[in-house]
Scaffold this motif. Structure first.
Motif, mmCIF file in Angstrom:
data_model
loop_
_atom_site.group_PDB
_atom_site.id
_atom_site.type_symbol
_atom_site.label_atom_id
_atom_site.label_comp_id
_atom_site.label_asym_id
_atom_site.label_seq_id
_atom_site.Cartn_x
_atom_site.Cartn_y
_atom_site.Cartn_z
ATOM 1 N N ALA A 121 68.484 93.271 42.031
ATOM 2 C CA ALA A 121 68.392 91.766 41.669
ATOM 3 C C ALA A 121 67.047 91.308 41.424
ATOM 4 O O ALA A 121 66.105 91.742 42.245
ATOM 5 C CB ALA A 121 69.115 90.919 42.336
ATOM 6 N N HIS A 122 66.492 90.627 40.441
ATOM 7 C CA HIS A 122 65.399 89.741 39.991
ATOM 8 C C HIS A 122 65.745 88.444 40.727
ATOM 9 O O HIS A 122 66.518 87.778 40.130
ATOM 10 C CB HIS A 122 65.052 89.948 38.812
ATOM 11 C CG HIS A 122 64.027 89.041 38.239
ATOM 12 N ND1 HIS A 122 64.493 88.052 37.380
ATOM 13 C CD2 HIS A 122 62.934 88.784 38.561
ATOM 14 C CE1 HIS A 122 63.336 87.370 37.119
ATOM 15 N NE2 HIS A 122 62.149 87.809 37.590
ATOM 16 N N ALA A 123 64.950 88.029 41.548
ATOM 17 C CA ALA A 123 65.015 86.678 42.235
ATOM 18 C C ALA A 123 63.725 86.167 42.282
ATOM 19 O O ALA A 123 63.091 85.964 43.173
ATOM 20 C CB ALA A 123 65.731 86.823 43.746
ATOM 21 N N GLY A 124 63.428 85.394 41.424
ATOM 22 C CA GLY A 124 62.371 84.590 41.312
ATOM 23 C C GLY A 124 62.947 83.083 42.074
ATOM 24 O O GLY A 124 64.119 83.080 42.167
ATOM 25 N N TRP A 125 62.128 82.140 42.108
ATOM 26 C CA TRP A 125 62.607 81.126 42.944
ATOM 27 C C TRP A 125 63.736 80.404 42.130
ATOM 28 O O TRP A 125 64.889 80.025 42.474
ATOM 29 C CB TRP A 125 61.663 79.928 43.223
ATOM 30 C CG TRP A 125 61.180 78.873 41.980
ATOM 31 C CD1 TRP A 125 59.838 79.149 41.243
ATOM 32 C CD2 TRP A 125 61.652 77.864 41.624
ATOM 33 N NE1 TRP A 125 59.895 78.324 39.946
ATOM 34 C CE2 TRP A 125 61.034 77.390 40.527
ATOM 35 C CE3 TRP A 125 62.957 77.291 41.835
ATOM 36 C CZ2 TRP A 125 61.499 76.305 39.928
ATOM 37 C CZ3 TRP A 125 63.378 75.917 41.165
ATOM 38 C CH2 TRP A 125 62.347 75.512 40.205
ATOM 39 N N ARG A 126 63.851 80.495 40.570
ATOM 40 C CA ARG A 126 64.876 79.839 39.899
ATOM 41 C C ARG A 126 66.038 80.581 39.915
ATOM 42 O O ARG A 126 67.042 80.068 40.340
ATOM 43 C CB ARG A 126 64.482 79.968 38.400
ATOM 44 C CG ARG A 126 63.464 78.727 38.076
ATOM 45 C CD ARG A 126 63.017 78.590 36.704
ATOM 46 N NE ARG A 126 61.953 77.813 36.225
ATOM 47 C CZ ARG A 126 60.666 78.123 36.531
ATOM 48 N NH1 ARG A 126 60.215 79.336 37.020
ATOM 49 N NH2 ARG A 126 59.692 77.178 36.055
ATOM 50 N N ASP A 163 59.617 69.387 43.559
ATOM 51 C CA ASP A 163 60.953 69.567 42.701
ATOM 52 C C ASP A 163 61.721 70.945 43.148
ATOM 53 O O ASP A 163 62.729 70.994 43.421
ATOM 54 C CB ASP A 163 60.769 69.623 41.388
ATOM 55 C CG ASP A 163 59.914 70.675 41.037
ATOM 56 O OD1 ASP A 163 58.786 71.102 41.736
ATOM 57 O OD2 ASP A 163 60.054 71.157 39.748
ATOM 58 N N VAL A 164 60.927 71.976 43.702
ATOM 59 C CA VAL A 164 61.073 73.080 43.936
ATOM 60 C C VAL A 164 61.666 73.037 45.694
ATOM 61 O O VAL A 164 62.752 73.514 45.751
ATOM 62 C CB VAL A 164 60.174 74.340 44.155
ATOM 63 C CG1 VAL A 164 60.614 75.619 44.628
ATOM 64 C CG2 VAL A 164 59.636 74.711 42.656
ATOM 65 N N ARG A 165 61.120 72.498 46.432
ATOM 66 C CA ARG A 165 61.485 72.236 47.670
ATOM 67 C C ARG A 165 62.775 71.472 47.613
ATOM 68 O O ARG A 165 63.489 71.735 48.484
ATOM 69 C CB ARG A 165 60.377 71.497 48.582
ATOM 70 C CG ARG A 165 60.898 71.165 50.001
ATOM 71 C CD ARG A 165 59.805 70.433 50.834
ATOM 72 N NE ARG A 165 59.948 70.398 52.142
ATOM 73 C CZ ARG A 165 60.624 69.180 52.597
ATOM 74 N NH1 ARG A 165 61.019 68.460 51.813
ATOM 75 N NH2 ARG A 165 60.830 69.183 53.829
ATOM 76 N N GLU A 177 62.495 75.004 56.514
ATOM 77 C CA GLU A 177 61.719 75.865 57.259
ATOM 78 C C GLU A 177 60.687 76.837 56.589
ATOM 79 O O GLU A 177 59.847 77.195 57.057
ATOM 80 C CB GLU A 177 62.861 76.755 58.263
ATOM 81 C CG GLU A 177 63.574 75.755 59.065
ATOM 82 C CD GLU A 177 64.711 76.628 59.615
ATOM 83 O OE1 GLU A 177 64.654 77.918 59.348
ATOM 84 O OE2 GLU A 177 65.429 76.388 60.473
ATOM 85 N N ALA A 178 61.352 76.971 55.270
ATOM 86 C CA ALA A 178 60.516 78.016 54.466
ATOM 87 C C ALA A 178 59.263 77.312 53.810
ATOM 88 O O ALA A 178 58.833 78.080 52.995
ATOM 89 C CB ALA A 178 61.584 78.530 53.492
ATOM 90 N N PHE A 179 59.063 76.120 53.720
ATOM 91 C CA PHE A 179 57.996 75.204 53.194
ATOM 92 C C PHE A 179 57.046 74.875 54.178
ATOM 93 O O PHE A 179 57.397 74.076 55.097
ATOM 94 C CB PHE A 179 58.628 74.299 52.145
ATOM 95 C CG PHE A 179 59.387 74.672 51.223
ATOM 96 C CD1 PHE A 179 59.278 74.805 49.842
ATOM 97 C CD2 PHE A 179 60.970 74.931 51.216
ATOM 98 C CE1 PHE A 179 59.793 75.350 48.858
ATOM 99 C CE2 PHE A 179 61.784 75.467 50.249
ATOM 100 C CZ PHE A 179 61.256 75.748 49.172
ATOM 101 N N TRP A 187 53.540 72.277 48.124
ATOM 102 C CA TRP A 187 54.049 73.152 49.337
ATOM 103 C C TRP A 187 53.877 74.720 49.273
ATOM 104 O O TRP A 187 53.904 75.065 47.979
ATOM 105 C CB TRP A 187 55.535 72.955 49.504
ATOM 106 C CG TRP A 187 55.792 71.420 49.735
ATOM 107 C CD1 TRP A 187 56.138 70.590 48.513
ATOM 108 C CD2 TRP A 187 56.257 70.739 50.705
ATOM 109 N NE1 TRP A 187 56.585 69.413 49.298
ATOM 110 C CE2 TRP A 187 56.552 69.476 50.593
ATOM 111 C CE3 TRP A 187 56.194 71.151 52.048
ATOM 112 C CZ2 TRP A 187 56.979 68.429 51.556
ATOM 113 C CZ3 TRP A 187 56.711 70.085 53.130
ATOM 114 C CH2 TRP A 187 56.869 69.010 52.918
ATOM 115 N N LEU A 188 53.600 75.323 50.375
ATOM 116 C CA LEU A 188 53.656 76.728 50.177
ATOM 117 C C LEU A 188 54.970 77.271 50.537
ATOM 118 O O LEU A 188 55.775 76.768 51.625
ATOM 119 C CB LEU A 188 52.603 77.267 51.120
ATOM 120 C CG LEU A 188 51.101 77.271 50.910
ATOM 121 C CD1 LEU A 188 50.214 77.528 51.988
ATOM 122 C CD2 LEU A 188 50.823 77.921 49.673
#
Length: 241
Positions: A121-126, A163-165, A177-179, A187-188
């Motif tokens: 699987a290809h899993a970019g953040w989207r 928006d991503v977070r 916890e991942a940000f 955010w990282l």
């Protein structure tokens, strides 16, 4: 060696690899082992690189390449009709090679039911947030699955917006916890942590890999974030005898 052999206890007869960027025919920004046909590299170089990869890994067949769109569609690789638009594939057939192309997005390889079913699987953040991992596991329909997380952008380099977070935290509060905050609305993100969290919630206990950073290792990895749109891709592949 121009590929990574995953540190992943696989059943006999199941094989996996991620190609690196050395040892190929491409030049310039694509140097040198770029197997991606959609990035404006010389088509002859891409075909040469794909042959190098087939020979290097002793693949039983040409990989089932996908037209990846950061979505969640999963296809059965051994039934693919040409270049299909999808972001994951699976198979229960020997001699079929599941593959995804990445250059910062997360490649996820799956092995289910003692090697009876495999997937990539290809899993970019989207795609990750939209559920590509869950869709892949559902398509595999296995009782027990182990997973390997291949080379992706590391947590010190993946800066995202609010928006991503918010998208991840809205799905699961534990995702916070991942940000790590870097400034107002910045955010990282740790894509490995986000994937592990999803996998654990989906009942996957055997999770391996996740210790790479494509951005910081320019010698081995292509990186869209580091180099911009003009760059190659790594291939992550899994197949069974």
């Amino acid at each position: 060696m121009n590929w990574i052999k995953p540190d992943w206890p696989l059943p006999e007869g199941v094989h996996a690899a991620t190609t690196l960027r050395g040892g190929g025919a491409s030049s310039g920004a694509y140097a040198s082992l770029n197997p991606a046909a959609h990035v404006d590299d010389d088509p002859d170089h891409v075909e040469t690189n794909r042959k190098i990869i087939r020979d290097m890994l002793q693949l039983p067949a040409e990989p089932v390449w996908l037209q990846q769109v950061h979505g969640t569609r999963v296809i059965k690789a051994d039934q693919a009709q040409g270049l299909e638009q999808a972001d994951a594939s699976f198979t229960d057939q020997p001699g079929t090679v599941c593959a995804v192309l990445t250059a910062d997005c997360l490649p996820v390889l799956f092995c289910g039911d003692h090697g009876g079913v495999i997937a990539a699987a290809h899993a970019g953040w989207r795609g990750l947030q939209a559920g590509v991992i869950e869709r892949t596991l559902s398509a595999m329909s296995c009782q027990k699955v182990s997973v390997w997380l291949g080379p992706a952008i590391g947590p010190e380099h993946f800066e995202v917006g609010e928006d991503v977070r918010e998208a991840f935290v809205a799905d699961n509060a534990k995702a916070a916890e991942a940000f790590k905050a870097t400034g107002p609305g910045k955010w990282l993100a740790d894509i490995y942590h986000l994937a592990r969290l999803q996998l654990a919630e989906l009942g996957v206990e055997q999770i391996h890999g996740g210790a790479y950073c494509t951005v910081s290792d320019a010698q081995r990895f292509y990186s869209y974030r580091r180099d911009g749109a003009t760059t190659g891709r790594m291939a992550s592949l899994i197949w069974r005898d």
